[in-house]
Design a protein around this motif. Structure first.
Motif, PDB file in Angstrom:
ATOM      1  N   GLY A   1       6.968 183.144 114.342  1.00 27.79           N
ATOM      2  CA  GLY A   1       6.760 184.423 115.023  1.00 27.79           C
ATOM      3  C   GLY A   1       5.579 184.360 115.977  1.00 27.79           C
ATOM      4  N   LEU A   2       4.502 183.720 115.549  1.00 22.62           N
ATOM      5  CA  LEU A   2       3.323 183.578 116.397  1.00 22.62           C
ATOM      6  C   LEU A   2       3.636 182.665 117.587  1.00 22.62           C
ATOM      7  N   GLN A   3       4.390 181.598 117.350  1.00 19.69           N
ATOM      8  CA  GLN A   3       4.782 180.717 118.453  1.00 19.69           C
ATOM      9  C   GLN A   3       5.638 181.483 119.468  1.00 19.69           C
ATOM     10  N   ARG A   4       6.587 182.282 118.975  1.00 19.05           N
ATOM     11  CA  ARG A   4       7.422 183.072 119.883  1.00 19.05           C
ATOM     12  C   ARG A   4       6.567 184.090 120.644  1.00 19.05           C
ATOM     13  N   HIS A   5       5.625 184.720 119.949  1.00 14.21           N
ATOM     14  CA  HIS A   5       4.745 185.687 120.608  1.00 14.21           C
ATOM     15  C   HIS A   5       3.966 185.009 121.736  1.00 14.21           C
ATOM     16  N   ARG A   6       3.370 183.868 121.437  1.00 15.26           N
ATOM     17  CA  ARG A   6       2.571 183.157 122.447  1.00 15.26           C
ATOM     18  C   ARG A   6       3.425 182.683 123.618  1.00 15.26           C
ATOM     19  N   ALA A   7       4.681 182.375 123.347  1.00 15.04           N
ATOM     20  CA  ALA A   7       5.599 181.937 124.407  1.00 15.04           C
ATOM     21  C   ALA A   7       6.217 183.123 125.146  1.00 15.04           C
ATOM     22  N   GLY A   8       5.974 184.331 124.642  1.00 15.25           N
ATOM     23  CA  GLY A   8       6.536 185.523 125.276  1.00 15.25           C
ATOM     24  C   GLY A   8       7.995 185.759 124.939  1.00 15.25           C
ATOM     25  N   THR A   9       8.470 185.184 123.835  1.00 21.28           N
ATOM     26  CA  THR A   9       9.884 185.319 123.467  1.00 21.28           C
ATOM     27  C   THR A   9      10.095 186.098 122.171  1.00 21.28           C
ATOM     28  N   LEU A  10       9.072 186.756 121.657  1.00 20.82           N
ATOM     29  CA  LEU A  10       9.228 187.579 120.454  1.00 20.82           C
ATOM     30  C   LEU A  10       9.650 188.975 120.898  1.00 20.82           C
ATOM     31  N   ASP A  11      10.898 189.293 120.695  1.00 18.34           N
ATOM     32  CA  ASP A  11      11.474 190.570 121.123  1.00 18.34           C
ATOM     33  C   ASP A  11      11.293 191.590 119.997  1.00 18.34           C
ATOM     34  N   LEU A  12      10.078 192.107 119.892  1.00 17.83           N
ATOM     35  CA  LEU A  12       9.739 192.998 118.792  1.00 17.83           C
ATOM     36  C   LEU A  12      10.555 194.289 118.770  1.00 17.83           C
ATOM     37  N   PRO A  13      10.831 194.936 119.890  1.00 20.01           N
ATOM     38  CA  PRO A  13      11.642 196.161 119.825  1.00 20.01           C
ATOM     39  C   PRO A  13      13.027 195.929 119.203  1.00 20.01           C
ATOM     40  N   HIS A  14      13.700 194.836 119.590  1.00 18.28           N
ATOM     41  CA  HIS A  14      15.011 194.561 118.992  1.00 18.28           C
ATOM     42  C   HIS A  14      14.885 194.087 117.544  1.00 18.28           C
ATOM     43  N   LEU A  15      13.817 193.385 117.230  1.00 17.22           N
ATOM     44  CA  LEU A  15      13.571 192.990 115.846  1.00 17.22           C
ATOM     45  C   LEU A  15      13.442 194.231 114.964  1.00 17.22           C
TER      46      LEU A  15
END
Length: 174
Positions: A73-87
């Protein structure tokens, strides 16, 4: 290719996307695939019925490590690919299917890392509010990762800070 991420075979998997019935230990690649599927399960026209069914089945097997979920999750966040609203949409749907206990550690872990980052994801307040509403649904006492507690105790008056403080208070009163 996905077979390389889990031992055994993919016979009797729930979906093509996520091998929920694969045997062996789920490593970081399958944790990442699961997190990705969770963020895509509520996106229109993106095989969401299959993804939601696969996520439900995988959660039911309780084979995920909160630490690995936090890491990817942290890796996705740092890469800008953590889609929190859809999660959040997907986890709300799964929570309504009585999977709150299984979701709790998988959401608190990745919420802790990005909360401590200088650049936070765009919707952490929604995640903290969702978790606050779920505290009463979990029969045993729950714990929060240090990152969430630290964020709640830090200076700030954003919606995310307020929601994190509400979450900490809900956990302490449970």
């Amino acid at each position: 290719m996905k077979n390389a991420f889990a031992e055994g075979n993919r016979h009797f998997t729930t979906t093509v996307d996520f091998p929920a019935h694969a045997t062996g230990t789920f490593g970081a690649p399958l944790h990442d695939l699961f997190l990705y599927d969770l963020t895509r399960a509520t996106v229109k026209g993106d095989h969401n019925d299959d993804r939601l069914l696969g996520a439900r089945c995988a959660l039911g097997h309780q084979r995920f490590d909160p630490g690995l979920i936090a890491e990817v999750g942290l890796q996705r966040h740092r890469a800008g690919t953590l889609d929190l609203p859809h999660l959040l949409e997907t986890t709300q749907a799964l929570g309504e299917q009585q999977l709150v206990k299984q979701l709790w550690p998988l959401l608190t872990a990745p919420a802790s890392g990005p909360a401590a980052e200088p650049k936070r994801p765009p919707a952490p307040a929604g995640l903290f509010r969702q978790l606050s509403g779920w505290v009463v649904e979990i029969p045993e006492r729950v714990e929060l990762p240090d990152g969430i507690r630290h964020f709640a105790g830090s200076r700030g008056s954003s919606k995310a800070h307020d929601a994190a403080r509400t979450l900490v208070e809900a956990v302490e009163q449970a």
